[in-house]
Design an enzyme around this catalytic site. Structure first.
Site, PDB file in Angstrom:
ATOM      1  N   CYS A  47     -43.638   0.332  24.512  1.00 27.20           N
ATOM      2  CA  CYS A  47     -42.405   0.658  23.786  1.00 27.20           C
ATOM      3  C   CYS A  47     -42.608   0.842  22.280  1.00 27.20           C
ATOM      4  O   CYS A  47     -42.305   1.897  21.728  1.00 27.20           O
ATOM      5  CB  CYS A  47     -41.364  -0.428  24.022  1.00 27.20           C
ATOM      6  SG  CYS A  47     -41.098  -0.842  25.767  1.00 27.20           S
TER       7      CYS A  47
ATOM      8  N   ASP B 118     -36.348   4.321  28.574  1.00 29.46           N
ATOM      9  CA  ASP B 118     -37.304   3.223  28.539  1.00 29.46           C
ATOM     10  C   ASP B 118     -37.890   2.970  29.929  1.00 29.46           C
ATOM     11  O   ASP B 118     -37.141   2.702  30.876  1.00 29.46           O
ATOM     12  CB  ASP B 118     -36.597   1.964  28.025  1.00 29.46           C
ATOM     13  CG  ASP B 118     -37.562   0.933  27.502  1.00 29.46           C
ATOM     14  OD1 ASP B 118     -38.775   1.086  27.719  1.00 29.46           O
ATOM     15  OD2 ASP B 118     -37.109  -0.038  26.879  1.00 29.46           O
TER      16      ASP B 118
ATOM     17  N   HIS C 126     -36.741  -2.112  18.538  1.00 28.74           N
ATOM     18  CA  HIS C 126     -38.067  -2.623  18.899  1.00 28.74           C
ATOM     19  C   HIS C 126     -39.170  -2.205  17.914  1.00 28.74           C
ATOM     20  O   HIS C 126     -40.312  -1.960  18.317  1.00 28.74           O
ATOM     21  CB  HIS C 126     -38.448  -2.191  20.331  1.00 28.74           C
ATOM     22  CG  HIS C 126     -39.415  -3.155  20.976  1.00 28.74           C
ATOM     23  ND1 HIS C 126     -39.999  -2.927  22.194  1.00 28.74           N
ATOM     24  CD2 HIS C 126     -39.900  -4.352  20.544  1.00 28.74           C
ATOM     25  CE1 HIS C 126     -40.789  -3.925  22.508  1.00 28.74           C
ATOM     26  NE2 HIS C 126     -40.741  -4.803  21.519  1.00 28.74           N
TER      27      HIS C 126
ATOM     28  N   ASP D 258     -40.457   6.996  27.111  1.00 29.01           N
ATOM     29  CA  ASP D 258     -41.279   6.334  26.095  1.00 29.01           C
ATOM     30  C   ASP D 258     -42.642   5.893  26.607  1.00 29.01           C
ATOM     31  O   ASP D 258     -43.572   5.694  25.832  1.00 29.01           O
ATOM     32  CB  ASP D 258     -40.532   5.149  25.475  1.00 29.01           C
ATOM     33  CG  ASP D 258     -40.387   3.968  26.428  1.00 29.01           C
ATOM     34  OD1 ASP D 258     -40.483   4.170  27.656  1.00 29.01           O
ATOM     35  OD2 ASP D 258     -40.164   2.837  25.950  1.00 29.01           O
ATOM     36  N   ASN D 259     -42.771   5.700  27.911  1.00 27.43           N
ATOM     37  CA  ASN D 259     -44.052   5.332  28.518  1.00 27.43           C
ATOM     38  C   ASN D 259     -43.898   5.418  30.030  1.00 27.43           C
ATOM     39  O   ASN D 259     -42.813   5.727  30.540  1.00 27.43           O
ATOM     40  CB  ASN D 259     -44.513   3.929  28.094  1.00 27.43           C
ATOM     41  CG  ASN D 259     -43.459   2.858  28.227  1.00 27.43           C
ATOM     42  OD1 ASN D 259     -43.001   2.296  27.235  1.00 27.43           O
ATOM     43  ND2 ASN D 259     -43.043   2.557  29.453  1.00 27.43           N
TER      44      ASN D 259
ATOM     45  N   LYS E 276     -47.295   1.685  33.392  1.00 27.30           N
ATOM     46  CA  LYS E 276     -46.962   1.243  32.037  1.00 27.30           C
ATOM     47  C   LYS E 276     -48.032   0.280  31.511  1.00 27.30           C
ATOM     48  O   LYS E 276     -48.519  -0.580  32.235  1.00 27.30           O
ATOM     49  CB  LYS E 276     -45.606   0.544  32.042  1.00 27.30           C
ATOM     50  CG  LYS E 276     -45.226  -0.097  30.712  1.00 27.30           C
ATOM     51  CD  LYS E 276     -43.915  -0.845  30.815  1.00 27.30           C
ATOM     52  CE  LYS E 276     -43.587  -1.542  29.489  1.00 27.30           C
ATOM     53  NZ  LYS E 276     -42.296  -2.264  29.541  1.00 27.30           N
TER      54      LYS E 276
END
Length: 564
Positions: A86, A48, A142, A291-292, A309
């Site tokens: 996310c 993450d 999430h 994820d980013n 992000k």
């Protein structure tokens, strides 16, 4: 008599040899019966907020020996894309569909929103279950939880252990939506895991993964584990022992962030060790993905890429990723094939022997031939997103050549070309934050780009991955073609699902924890409101600190310009 005895002996031997089972073709002893080759065990590790520059083989200031070795022995993915936030990345991984086809094209799912991954879509773990897999998830969900039908255990996972919201404390597992609405968020299955708080989440999740591997029988059933680590998301709270090796780093957030990356590396080491110890490794596929992009304000780094992000610049969407497996035909290489996070769905389902023929409308491709045999990618383009709720007043239909309203936030890549419209987010280049003496708070201020009046950008990403040369004015024909692709994609989009907060979600009225608050018997509401963004309508107060902040921002810009 002796001749007769000899003939009898020959006949007996002849009968015995002829009836011996190993002489019969395709027959073996019953205790050693050959079985069809078992589908591979799949371990998908998702981190993450880990940036492009936050791994050892991209950076010199972070130590990730396990990740570096696994990537070097497998296939490094250097043209691999995810989403800038996310929820979007996770939704595309688990459905194989773009955000515009799930209604999640605007921002993340917040804890109090009555929203979740569309329940009519079949998920990746559900397809793997159909193929005979035992499926498990450990870590951050999430993807919504307002109903029980939205929980991981109702969306294809046999077991679940982790947090349902987007951000929790690494030790207490407290999670807040804003400053005042807070609750406990650690779940085991569909129950609140009250007694498990106190242990650092990355260690706790690794312990659960190793327990799954120890108790499962690898020869009897294939295994899928989705390890969705909370790390390296804020808050920056690593154990002190992991900070010590980075004590020479002058920037404190970067020091703590680096320590958290090292803990991730240790977790992956422990998981791969368990795969070998319990007999999974030889028939396993390990996939690692971020994820980013990272947030430079809190120690992360996407250098030399542009943005961070939450943005559609390369720093927000180009991911760190690799595949490590003994099953790969061509290993120890770097792949620059164009890949996207939606591609994992059809790839893993087909590897598992499953069927995607009923999954109409998938946006992903089967990329196993690309990964294993070094073949060309079937993917020629990526729709990064179209967000109709995110509009910028400077855009217009005229700027979009009459095809597209460039006020709408959108981004698409076709071949070498990437087009952005609307507001792509902060488009700064932030070098690794290593300056010792400069106050950390001011150093974190990003450099302005002076492009506030634009609403269309065009880049040749292959030649210019750092997005420094905007070619929109020089190549209007290319702009027109990519705008036409946005128009085509937009015709297939479904309405945005972004409902306002539901007061019934407050943990104070749910026993102090974040849990589903809408009953199974309750009908679905038609939410027409738009989520209110806090602080947007507040008047800004003038203060002396604002002038000081402005001074340091200009000073920081000059320093950054000189360094670049």
């Amino acid at each position: 008599m002796s001749v007769l005895a000899g003939l009898c002996l020959v006949s007996l031997l002849d009968f015995t040899l002829c009836s011996w089972p190993w002489l019969k073709p395709n027959q073996v002893d019953e205790g050693q019966t050959k079985r069809p080759k078992q589908p591979p065990h799949i371990i998908f590790i998702l981190t993450d907020d880990q940036g492009f520059n936050d791994i050892g083989y991209h950076s010199t200031d972070l130590r990730t020996p396990t990740l570096d070795r696994l990537a070097a022995e497998g296939v490094r993915l250097e043209n691999y894309y995810v989403q800038p936030l996310c929820t979007p990345s996770r939704s595309q991984l688990i459905t194989g569909r773009y955000q515009i086809h799930t209604g999640l094209q605007h921002s993340i799912i917040r804890p109090r929103q009555p929203s979740c991954l569309p329940r009519n879509l079949v998920t990746l773990p559900q397809r793997l279950q159909e193929a005979g897999y035992s499926t498990h998830m450990v870590g951050k969900w999430h993807l919504g939880f307002y109903r029980k039908d939205c929980l991981p255990t109702r969306r294809g996972f046999n077991t679940y252990f982790g947090s349902l919201t987007g951000s929790v404390d690494y030790y207490t597992y407290g999670s807040c939506d804003g400053k005042s609405v807070c609750g406990f968020d650690l779940h085991d299955g569909e129950s609140v895991a009250w007694g498990r708080a106190g242990k650092y989440s990355t260690h706790l999740y690794t312990q659960r993964v190793r327990k799954i591997l120890a108790t499962h029988q690898p020869d009897h059933q294939p295994l899928f584990i989705f390890v969705s680590l909370q790390a390296v998301h804020t808050p920056l709270k690593p154990p002190k022992s992991y900070i010590y090796p980075y004590r020479s780093m002058g920037n404190v957030p970067r020091r703590k962030y680096a320590a958290m990356v090292s803990i991730v590396d240790e977790a992956v080491h422990n998981i791969t060790y368990a795969l070998r110890k319990y007999g999974y490794y030889r028939n396993s596929i390990i996939i690692f993905s971020t994820d980013n992009g990272a947030q430079p304000f809190t120690g992360g780094s996407n250098w030399p890429l542009r943005g961070r992000k939450g943005t559609y610049w390369e720093g927000g969407i180009r991911a760190v990723g690799f595949v490590h497996s003994p099953l790969l035909r061509y290993k120890r290489r770097v792949s620059k094939a164009l890949l996207h996070i939606t591609d994992w769905y059809p790839t893993l389902v087909r590897l598992a022997g499953g069927n995607t023929s009923q999954d109409h409308g998938l946006d992903g491709y089967d990329i196993w031939p690309v990964l294993s045999e070094n073949k060309e990618s079937p993917r020629m383009e990526i729709l990064h997103n179209i967000d109709p709720l995110h509009r910028r007043g400077l855009g217009s239909w005229q700027a979009g050549q009459g095809l597209w309203d460039t006020a709408v936030q959108a981004a698409v890549r076709v071949g070498d070309w990437k087009l952005l419209t609307g507001d792509p987010g902060h488009g700064d280049w932030v070098p690794p934050q290593v300056l010792t003496n400069f106050p950390g708070g001011w150093w974190n201020l990003e450099r302005g780009t002076g492009e506030g009046k634009k609403s269309v950008w065009l880049f040749n990403i292959t030649a210019d991955p750092c997005e420094r040369n905007d070619l929109a004015e020089q190549r209007p024909g290319v702009v027109r073609k990519l705008l036409a692709r946005l128009v085509s994609y937009n015709r297939t989009a479904i309405p945005v699902c972004y409902p306002p907060d539901d007061p019934r979600a407050n943990p104070d009225v749910n026993g102090g924890a974040w849990v589903p608050w809408v009953g199974d018997e309750e009908q679905e509401d038609n939410w027409n409101g738009v989520y209110y963004k806090r602080g947007r309508n507040r008047k800004r107060k003038k203060c002396r600190l604002c002038k000081i902040r402005s001074f340091f921002k200009k000073l920081n810009s000059r320093i950054m310009s000189n360094r670049i």
